[in-house]
Motif scaffolding. Structure first.
Motif, mmCIF file in Angstrom:
data_model
loop_
_atom_site.group_PDB
_atom_site.id
_atom_site.type_symbol
_atom_site.label_atom_id
_atom_site.label_comp_id
_atom_site.label_asym_id
_atom_site.label_seq_id
_atom_site.Cartn_x
_atom_site.Cartn_y
_atom_site.Cartn_z
ATOM 1 N N ALA A 1 0.839 -1.193 0.000
ATOM 2 C CA ALA A 1 0.000 0.000 0.000
ATOM 3 C C ALA A 1 0.878 1.249 0.000
ATOM 4 O O ALA A 1 1.883 1.332 0.713
ATOM 5 N N GLY A 2 0.506 2.215 -0.835
ATOM 6 C CA GLY A 2 1.287 3.435 -0.959
ATOM 7 C C GLY A 2 2.287 3.409 -2.090
ATOM 8 O O GLY A 2 2.945 4.419 -2.361
ATOM 9 N N SER A 3 2.426 2.252 -2.786
ATOM 10 C CA SER A 3 3.351 2.162 -3.919
ATOM 11 C C SER A 3 2.545 2.047 -5.208
ATOM 12 O O SER A 3 1.326 2.128 -5.202
ATOM 13 N N ALA B 1 -1.428 3.790 -8.953
ATOM 14 C CA ALA B 1 -0.975 4.148 -7.609
ATOM 15 C C ALA B 1 -1.927 3.542 -6.577
ATOM 16 O O ALA B 1 -3.111 3.872 -6.541
ATOM 17 N N VAL B 2 -1.413 2.630 -5.750
ATOM 18 C CA VAL B 2 -2.220 2.005 -4.697
ATOM 19 C C VAL B 2 -2.242 2.950 -3.502
ATOM 20 O O VAL B 2 -1.184 3.288 -2.952
ATOM 21 N N PRO B 3 -3.405 3.430 -3.084
ATOM 22 C CA PRO B 3 -3.454 4.423 -2.004
ATOM 23 C C PRO B 3 -2.835 3.903 -0.705
ATOM 24 O O PRO B 3 -2.955 2.719 -0.362
ATOM 25 N N ALA B 4 -2.144 4.803 -0.005
ATOM 26 C CA ALA B 4 -1.640 4.464 1.325
ATOM 27 C C ALA B 4 -2.827 4.198 2.248
ATOM 28 O O ALA B 4 -3.878 4.831 2.132
ATOM 29 N N GLY B 5 -2.675 3.259 3.122
ATOM 30 C CA GLY B 5 -3.763 2.906 4.030
ATOM 31 C C GLY B 5 -4.705 1.860 3.469
ATOM 32 O O GLY B 5 -5.685 1.493 4.123
ATOM 33 N N THR B 6 -4.436 1.350 2.257
ATOM 34 C CA THR B 6 -5.270 0.282 1.689
ATOM 35 C C THR B 6 -5.148 -0.974 2.538
ATOM 36 O O THR B 6 -4.044 -1.371 2.931
#
Length: 792
Positions: A236-238, A291-296
């Motif tokens: 997550a976040g990457s 972009a995979v959201p941070a906190g996923t």
């Protein structure tokens, strides 16, 4: 369930109390109405026809057989139950009484029909007082083989006694509720190319009948989209790298490159997490990053691509991260007979975090997974080998140890680590083979009925890169206790083989495949299959074909001729040989000479999942077999091979890897180097298979491994379901599944180029790396290949 418990409790009390208590004793005859009747789908009249009768008591059963019209009983459509008939107005052609074994226990008995050599369609009624059941029996000399494809239906009628085609045989087809009658040609064949497809076929030849339900087929799609990710696991976040292609159908010319835009979305938990829109290039390919959201949250998500009205998808696993991150590391190659340390690292804002509780779960399956197989499916022998909570030391590290197994089988380990509270997760997968050669053996069906053969499919491949290992021999041994049998499977050009054991033992059988790799070490794989009476479902497992089919070449070009040879020992008469895919392109009926079949077929512009199929009659049954026809041409999957310029490379070198089997056309090429074998959503090897859309399916009621059907009860019958209390309860604890493989990505490049060779910069760390290449050609072809590169 409560009512059944009350009955059993009352029975126990009745037996326990003395007679003076004036309590009624259990009426054992209540079990007389619990019975079940089964019959084979097809029976030939020159052999005894046997039904199966399952009972709970030894009371006699009165049987009667009635000759009826199949239309009164059979309901067209897959998985449709038959109708019961009113026998009060029918005249029985035979009556008899059968005595099951005495006592009050479950018994399964064979009941022979006293019909001699009489042909026809019959309903057999079993009666115990007012409890009755009926089952239909079709005694026929007609073998009816139906082939359904997206662009047509072909039916073949053959005499089950002689093996010769049935010429001028009347066949009625059910089309939109109306019957349409046709006759077979001189080869016993009827081709149905019309747009309105039949759903049922009923053949008639003198007193014999035969019928088949024609399976529905989806039309060929006008467009196709295929998509894969650079790595099947991201944090997550990457960002997740995404590649794929789109194709559009051009009539009989098959699929060619599409143009326009493609929309790609990352979906999960009921919402869209990320999306992007990219242009299709000159090859109809696309590439980008989501972009995979941070906190996923940690879990599995779907990557969906849509273009030109078509949709394709793949999977992506996300490891959660917050201010605290967890990583899993294993330094391999690892020995199968030594401890394997697994390093868990926790960091907070990239600084080692001490005292962090990390739950570690390690699942082992005693197999090296074949390339392209899903990591999430249940596999024989899979078990959890470690499940504990570790606490990180001052350097942020914790170590879990995998103990070596003692069974000698290659292993794949899934490693999952998760912290409590903040939900940081990490996952990895570790393959530990015993040889450079890996084997995978799977039964054709997980269980078969008593007396039925068992077929096993074998795959051989390089344990590092997953490339097929061709032309070798694999020893296969089937054992049950002290009883065992062995066969040798020969591998074809795709590294695949097949064996059939015709007389397996009752109970659980273990099958073991073994072969020696190029490094001189032995490779093993194992699986299990159960042989048991299949009374509960009233069906039996069907083994794979008894006809071995081969073609003269590994690859063909459109318009070439295919030389077909087949071995069907004991078969007589004539054989039906077809070239099939999106439709049945060509069919020939050829004579069988001492069990051998040979002919040639024109490949033409065949599209879809193209195969050569052969059908023949042996001992009153229709045998079938097939072989794939691999085509190199526009709009087809292309077989590529990668050839490195050196056996090993120094650290930091640049490898030049040549293509074999490539196309002269320009292409968009995706080059990826990882420190392990990618799988699931990141596996390129099966991406081109989307071009093989369109396959022919066969309905073969007179197969050698017979299917059985179960009883129906007339309206006024008092018969009870014998299996109402016997059906197994669903298990809540399933087999643990493996996590998705997460090798580290060391090189990634996407761009247009000619496919003669690719150059790959290698890491400065020694080890074995896997090179994956995807080539999307301008003329519509798509190919993929892998190889292993060793850095010293």
């Amino acid at each position: 369930m409560r009512a059944a418990s009350a009955v059993l409790l009352g029975a126990a009390l009745s037996w326990a109390l003395p007679a003076s208590a004036a309590r009624p004793l259990l009426d054992n005859h209540q079990w007389d109405r619990y019975f079940a009747l089964f019959a084979p789908d097809v029976a030939v009249p020159w052999k005894p026809t046997k039904l199966r009768l399952d009972t709970y008591s030894g009371a006699p059963v009165e049987f009667a057989a009635y000759a009826v019209d199949p239309a009164e009983v059979i309901v067209a459509g897959a998985n449709r139950s038959a109708r019961a008939i009113d026998t009060s107005r029918e005249k029985a052609v035979a009556r008899w009484r059968f005595y099951p074994p005495p006592g009050y226990r479950f018994e399964s008995s064979d009941v022979t029909l006293p019909l001699g050599a009489r042909e026809g369609f019959f309903v057999v009624e079993a009666r115990r007082g007012d409890a009755t059941q009926q089952v239909w029996v079709n005694r026929t000399h007609i073998g009816l083989l139906a082939k359904s494809s997206p662009e047509g239906v072909v039916v073949w009628g053959v005499d089950l006694r002689s093996g010769h085609p049935l010429r001028a045989m009347r066949v009625q087809f059910l089309v939109r509720g109306a019957l349409v009658e046709k006759e077979t040609d001189a080869n016993g064949v009827i081709a149905w190319p019309q747009r309105d497809r039949p759903t049922f076929a009923l053949a008639e030849d003198r007193a014999s009948r035969a019928f088949a339900t024609l399976l529905p087929q989806a039309p060929l799609p006008g467009a196709l989209v295929a998509v894969r990710v650079g790595s099947a696991v991201v944090r997550a976040g990457s960002a997740a790298a995404v590649v794929g292609f789109a194709r559009r159908r051009h009539g009989g010319a098959g699929y060619r490159r599409a143009d326009g835009e493609v929309r790609v979305r990352l979906l999960g938990r009921g919402k869209t997490l990320a999306e992007g829109t990219w242009n299709l290039d000159a090859a109809g390919a696309f590439a980008g990053a989501l972009a995979v959201p941070a906190g996923t949250e940690a879990g599995d998500y779907a990557v969906i691509a849509s273009a030109g009205g078509a949709v394709g998808g793949t999977s992506l696993h996300v490891d959660a991260a917050s201010d605290l991150a967890v990583t899993v590391g294993v330094r391999c190659p690892c020995a199968a007979d030594a401890d394997i340390p697994v390093l868990i690292e926790a960091t907070r804002d990239r600084v080692p975090a001490s005292g962090i509780a990390v739950r570690v779960e390690i699942v082992r399956t005693p197999h090296v997974l074949p390339p392209g197989d899903s990591d999430t499916g249940a596999r024989w022998g899979t078990t959890t080998v470690l499940s504990r909570t570790l606490r990180t030391a001052a350097d942020g590290h914790a170590v879990a140890t995998i103990r070596p197994p003692s069974d000698g089988l290659g292993s794949t380990y899934s490693i999952r680590a998760a912290t409590s509270g903040n939900g940081a997760t990490a996952s990895s997968q570790l393959s530990v083979p015993t040889s450079s050669l890996a084997l995978a053996i799977e039964p054709d069906v997980p269980s078969v009925d008593v007396g039925q053969p068992i077929g096993f499919s074998i795959r051989a491949f390089d344990s590092a890169s997953g490339t097929p290992s061709t032309g070798g021999r694999v020893e296969v041994r089937l054992s049950h206790g002290a009883t065992s049998a062995s066969q040798v499977a020969r591998l074809d050009g795709r590294g695949r083989g097949h064996v059939i054991f015709h007389v397996p033992s009752l109970g659980s059988n273990l099958v073991l495949a073994s072969a020696t790799g190029a490094d001189g070490r032995r490779s093993l794989d194992a699986a299990a299959v159960v042989v048991a009476p299949s009374a509960l479902p009233g069906r039996v497992g069907i083994a794979n074909a008894d006809i071995a089919v081969t073609v003269d070449r590994e690859r063909y070009r459109p318009g070439e001729r295919v030389v077909v040879r087949a071995e069907a020992p004991g078969a007589a008469g004539s054989a039906l040989v077809t070239l099939e895919g999106a439709r049945t392109y060509e069919s020939r009926v050829v004579p069988i000479a001492r069990g051998r079949i040979a002919t040639t077929l024109d490949l033409g512009d065949a599209q879809g999942d193209v195969r050569v199929a052969v059908a023949a009659v042996r001992d009153g049954a229709v045998l079938v077999g097939s072989a794939a026809v691999e085509i190199d041409g526009p709009g087809h999957p292309r077989a590529l091979t990668l050839v490195p310029d050196h056996a090993t490379y120094p650290a930091g070198a640049v490898a030049s890897v040549a293509f074999k089997g490539g196309n002269d056309a320009a292409a968009t090429v995706v080059v990826r180097l990882t420190d392990g074998r990618p799988s699931d959503g990141a596996f390129f090897g099966n991406l081109a298979d989307v071009l093989a859309t369109g396959a022919t399916s066969s309905e073969n009621p007179a197969a050698a491994s017979q299917a059985w059907h179960t009883w129906v009860a007339p309206v006024r019958s008092k018969a009870s379901d014998i299996f109402a209390a016997e059906a197994p309860r669903p298990s809540r604890a399933g087999t643990p599944s493996l996590g998705t493989a997460a090798p580290n990505l060391t090189y990634w490049h996407v761009g247009p180029q000619r496919t003669d060779a690719v150059t790959v910069p290698l890491p400065r760390t020694s080890g074995t790396y896997v090179l994956s290449v995807l080539a999307v050609y301008d003329d519509g072809d798509v190919g993929a290949a892998t190889t292993a590169l060793t850095v010293r």
